[in-house]
Design an enzyme around this catalytic site. Sequence first.
Site, PDB file in Angstrom:
ATOM      1  NE  ARG A 181     -10.795  -9.703  -2.024  1.00 22.75           N
ATOM      2  CZ  ARG A 181     -10.979  -8.448  -2.713  1.00 22.75           C
ATOM      3  NH1 ARG A 181     -11.253  -8.503  -4.228  1.00 22.75           N
ATOM      4  NH2 ARG A 181     -11.037  -7.370  -2.438  1.00 22.75           N
ATOM      5  CE  LYS A 239      -3.793  -1.885   2.848  1.00 21.67           C
ATOM      6  NZ  LYS A 239      -4.728  -1.790   2.107  1.00 21.67           N
TER       7      LYS A 239
END
Length: 243
Positions: free
Chosen positions: A181, A107
């Site tokens: 996920r 990130k």
Amino acid sequence: RSTIITESVNLCRDLVNEPPNVLNSETYAKLVEKDAQKIKNVKIKILGKNDLKKQKMGMFLSVNAGSNYDPRLVHLTYTPKKVTKKTKHIALVGKGLTFDTGGYSLKPGGSMINMKFDMGGSSTVYGAFRAAARLGLDVKISCFLGMTDNAVNEKATMPDSIVTARNGKTVEILNTDAEGRLVLGDVLDYACDQKPDVVIDAATLTGAVLVSLGMEVCGLMGNDQKLADKLLKASKEVDEYMW
């Protein structure tokens, strides 16, 4: 009743606000275990790294590969005093990423700030589980917390890797910042083995929800309209915002 609910809300907030150098998967699981041991009719099962390997949770383990801490799957069960054929069984599943760097798909610096909040889903469902159990509600509740951080080292999962999920499906990981996920996929599969009537999952899964709904609104997605309507109704009753 109000005291039990607000205490659980405050505990949830305290967990979310802990910094990542204090709260990791191992310390987080111990905190939940210590608290849950005080609640009547609650059983606790904690799965570590070897247990997840036996469960063939390849997606969950791939996220944990770069971590300095072992993963934890905390499985809590509350059973009411009287259980009949009509007793409903609710499964609560929460994303417990104690910090998310994005892994090799790192990130940007600004986006990495506050990633200690990436375990907010797990603290939310534990707070709800805790309140329901202490209130002695007439419903069976299973709670599943998938805990790890998404870090970077020489063992971390690289983009283009292919891993095998608990349900046997193979997954190509193109972006390691899609870690939620992966963890939840295996934990949800494990939760469904318990044959609950409904599954409610809470997760800080994607920043796209913030783009679409802003900072105050929770995105609600589901395949059961009656359950979705009940959750929307409940959110209005406690002045929370869901869409």
